[in-house]
Write a protein that holds these residues in place. Sequence first.
Motif, mmCIF file in Angstrom:
data_model
loop_
_atom_site.group_PDB
_atom_site.id
_atom_site.type_symbol
_atom_site.label_atom_id
_atom_site.label_comp_id
_atom_site.label_asym_id
_atom_site.label_seq_id
_atom_site.Cartn_x
_atom_site.Cartn_y
_atom_site.Cartn_z
ATOM 1 N N ASN A 36 0.926 -1.253 0.183
ATOM 2 C CA ASN A 36 -0.004 0.452 0.368
ATOM 3 C C ASN A 36 1.429 1.295 -0.104
ATOM 4 O OD1 ASN A 36 -1.974 -1.001 0.339
ATOM 5 N ND2 ASN A 36 -1.953 -1.741 2.743
ATOM 6 N N PRO A 37 0.118 2.404 -0.478
ATOM 7 C CA PRO A 37 1.595 3.407 -0.957
ATOM 8 C C PRO A 37 1.154 3.896 0.914
ATOM 9 C CG PRO A 37 -0.690 4.228 -2.058
ATOM 10 C CD PRO A 37 -0.654 2.218 -1.600
ATOM 11 N N LEU A 38 2.454 4.630 1.558
ATOM 12 C CA LEU A 38 2.574 5.348 2.651
ATOM 13 C C LEU A 38 2.887 6.797 2.486
ATOM 14 C CD1 LEU A 38 6.395 2.828 3.587
ATOM 15 C CD2 LEU A 38 3.259 2.220 3.885
ATOM 16 N N ILE A 39 2.570 6.895 4.222
ATOM 17 C CA ILE A 39 2.769 8.130 3.862
ATOM 18 C C ILE A 39 3.474 9.383 3.954
ATOM 19 C CG2 ILE A 39 1.362 10.491 5.687
ATOM 20 C CD1 ILE A 39 -1.178 8.610 6.281
ATOM 21 N N VAL A 40 4.259 9.734 3.808
ATOM 22 C CA VAL A 40 5.457 10.581 3.705
ATOM 23 C C VAL A 40 5.510 11.594 4.385
ATOM 24 C CG1 VAL A 40 7.481 11.066 2.536
ATOM 25 C CG2 VAL A 40 5.707 9.685 1.454
ATOM 26 N N ASP B 230 1.818 7.921 -9.111
ATOM 27 C CA ASP B 230 2.664 9.406 -9.980
ATOM 28 C C ASP B 230 2.247 10.475 -8.476
ATOM 29 O OD1 ASP B 230 3.466 8.525 -12.269
ATOM 30 O OD2 ASP B 230 1.908 8.669 -13.123
ATOM 31 N N SER B 231 1.355 9.813 -7.763
ATOM 32 C CA SER B 231 1.079 10.593 -6.137
ATOM 33 C C SER B 231 2.011 10.209 -5.074
ATOM 34 C CB SER B 231 -0.351 11.043 -6.479
ATOM 35 O OG SER B 231 -0.759 9.220 -5.865
ATOM 36 N N ILE B 232 2.045 10.995 -4.660
ATOM 37 C CA ILE B 232 2.514 10.778 -3.236
ATOM 38 C C ILE B 232 1.463 11.411 -2.025
ATOM 39 C CG2 ILE B 232 4.768 11.675 -1.461
ATOM 40 C CD1 ILE B 232 6.394 11.656 -4.399
ATOM 41 N N ALA B 233 1.795 10.414 -0.639
ATOM 42 C CA ALA B 233 0.686 11.142 0.348
ATOM 43 C C ALA B 233 1.780 11.918 1.038
ATOM 44 C CB ALA B 233 0.014 10.212 0.872
ATOM 45 N N VAL B 234 1.632 12.669 1.667
ATOM 46 C CA VAL B 234 1.855 14.069 2.636
ATOM 47 C C VAL B 234 1.736 14.354 3.834
ATOM 48 C CG1 VAL B 234 4.053 14.496 0.920
ATOM 49 C CG2 VAL B 234 1.962 15.877 1.171
ATOM 50 N N MET C 56 -1.865 14.738 2.128
ATOM 51 C CA MET C 56 -2.840 14.958 1.538
ATOM 52 C C MET C 56 -1.646 14.750 0.942
ATOM 53 S SD MET C 56 -2.405 19.733 1.504
ATOM 54 C CE MET C 56 -1.555 20.248 2.727
ATOM 55 N N VAL C 57 -3.196 14.063 -0.909
ATOM 56 C CA VAL C 57 -1.955 13.083 -1.695
ATOM 57 C C VAL C 57 -2.187 14.153 -2.929
ATOM 58 C CG1 VAL C 57 -2.471 11.506 -3.409
ATOM 59 C CG2 VAL C 57 -2.961 10.949 -0.926
ATOM 60 N N LEU C 58 -0.693 14.132 -3.728
ATOM 61 C CA LEU C 58 -0.451 15.603 -4.363
ATOM 62 C C LEU C 58 0.659 14.325 -5.378
ATOM 63 C CD1 LEU C 58 0.768 18.093 -1.893
ATOM 64 C CD2 LEU C 58 -1.137 18.228 -3.072
ATOM 65 N N LEU D 214 -12.185 13.219 -0.870
ATOM 66 C CA LEU D 214 -11.505 12.664 0.770
ATOM 67 C C LEU D 214 -11.272 11.228 -0.112
ATOM 68 C CD1 LEU D 214 -11.635 13.181 3.455
ATOM 69 C CD2 LEU D 214 -14.202 12.083 3.674
ATOM 70 N N LEU D 215 -10.441 11.011 0.139
ATOM 71 C CA LEU D 215 -9.985 9.511 0.066
ATOM 72 C C LEU D 215 -10.175 8.028 1.707
ATOM 73 C CD1 LEU D 215 -6.614 9.374 -2.095
ATOM 74 C CD2 LEU D 215 -9.410 9.111 -2.514
ATOM 75 N N ARG D 216 -10.153 9.163 2.629
ATOM 76 C CA ARG D 216 -10.655 8.589 3.714
ATOM 77 C C ARG D 216 -10.232 9.707 5.478
ATOM 78 N NH1 ARG D 216 -5.639 5.664 6.473
ATOM 79 N NH2 ARG D 216 -5.125 8.141 7.138
ATOM 80 N N PRO D 217 -12.096 9.449 5.524
ATOM 81 C CA PRO D 217 -12.498 9.978 7.092
ATOM 82 C C PRO D 217 -10.960 10.327 7.751
ATOM 83 C CG PRO D 217 -13.781 8.507 6.752
ATOM 84 C CD PRO D 217 -12.637 8.376 6.001
HETATM 85 P P1 AMP Z 1 -1.756 4.515 7.178
HETATM 86 O O1 AMP Z 1 -0.207 4.571 7.019
HETATM 87 O O2 AMP Z 1 -2.416 3.141 8.220
HETATM 88 O O3 AMP Z 1 -1.901 5.997 8.204
HETATM 89 O O4 AMP Z 1 -2.550 4.266 5.711
HETATM 90 C C1 AMP Z 1 -2.295 5.165 3.945
HETATM 91 C C2 AMP Z 1 -3.098 5.519 3.439
HETATM 92 O O5 AMP Z 1 -2.998 7.046 2.823
HETATM 93 C C3 AMP Z 1 -4.097 4.863 3.021
HETATM 94 O O6 AMP Z 1 -5.655 4.539 3.226
HETATM 95 C C4 AMP Z 1 -2.955 4.766 1.782
HETATM 96 O O7 AMP Z 1 -4.076 3.705 0.997
HETATM 97 C C5 AMP Z 1 -3.534 6.612 1.928
HETATM 98 N N1 AMP Z 1 -2.808 6.562 0.018
HETATM 99 C C6 AMP Z 1 -1.299 6.824 0.674
HETATM 100 N N2 AMP Z 1 -0.121 7.499 -0.408
HETATM 101 C C7 AMP Z 1 -1.344 7.216 -1.528
HETATM 102 C C8 AMP Z 1 -1.598 7.843 -3.139
HETATM 103 N N3 AMP Z 1 -0.517 8.062 -3.018
HETATM 104 N N4 AMP Z 1 -2.460 8.106 -3.269
HETATM 105 C C9 AMP Z 1 -3.828 7.421 -2.911
HETATM 106 N N5 AMP Z 1 -4.075 7.156 -1.059
HETATM 107 C C10 AMP Z 1 -2.623 6.915 -1.267
#
Ligand code: AMP
Length: 321
Positions: A57-61, A112-116, A93-95, A189-192
Amino acid sequence: MSIVPATAATIADAAALLSAGKLVAFPTETVYGLGGDAADDNAVAAIFAAKGRPTFNPLIVHGPGLSSFETSVVIDDRARLLASLFWPGPLTMVLPRHAKSTVSLLASAGLDSIAVRVPSHPVALALLRATSVLVAGPSANPSGRISPTTAQHVADGLADRVAMILDGGPCAVGVESTVIDLCGRRPTLLRPGGITLEALRDALGSVDIAGPVQPDGPRSPGMLSSHYAPALPVRLNARDAKPGEALLAFGPHDGAALNLSPSADLAEAAANLFAMLRALDDARYQAIAVAPIPESGLGLAINDRLRRAAAPRPSGKTLLP
Ligand code: AMP
Ligand code: MG
């Protein structure tokens, strides 16, 4: 592994470990995170290996402030506004990935996006300020186990997988961060989570809510693709390349276009996976043939992504108008 109370000195040690490619668990306002240098493919692969998740799964940076992301993601006025209102805090934010970004493609699962995010926990912030790297981090628990809200939980689950566990006391038991996608014209909104939809709508005017995810549905502009898929067809369990194919090998091989790991090391293969798929996904070839990958350890997650990449796509190469 050792649990150490978070002090200026141990935070400095943890920062140095992160810069050296090691994993450090640290408290955030939501749960303990399992952090590694977001630009280091091997550190990110080690995060996935430690969690034992059967998929990437993509990680938050995480960074210490908006400006720390300036060459990693494309920051528009909406992102600046939300950062000024809600950072540090539980908003992700996914940017769009910045052309100069050095963030590991494994960290964003090839997207192509990164969650920050900028977390507000004082220990997390101090660590992010002390280290020179951006920190990729999911919750510091093995896949399928409950999220860790104390340093001892982390130790129970990940024992020798982390170089250090920074103890900042129990996390204020909170909800996860809200995830908003700002890659398209309409914020989605992807996740509340901790920041409410109402607060986001007050700030931005309107915010869509992500519809049901269609894992293998067609990709079209404005629709979030939930996983990375190469434009070229992908053939799995290939021993050799057919004419027109690029072989992505695993283990010793002479005739490969690229090799995920000549020594058949799954962590190395995970670290290389998305960057190599992208490197082969161009007009020189008609298809990508991928060698068999063992179904164990990180191989489970690698095969999961490869199967998704190889799944038939209704729209093929073409994006919908
Ligand atoms: P967590 O680290 O468990 O809080 O979960 C990270 C959340 O961010 C998950 O729901 C991921 O699917 C979402 N997420 C992280 N990076 C992206 C991305 N590039 N695009 C869409 N969702 C992302
Ligand atoms: Mg989690």
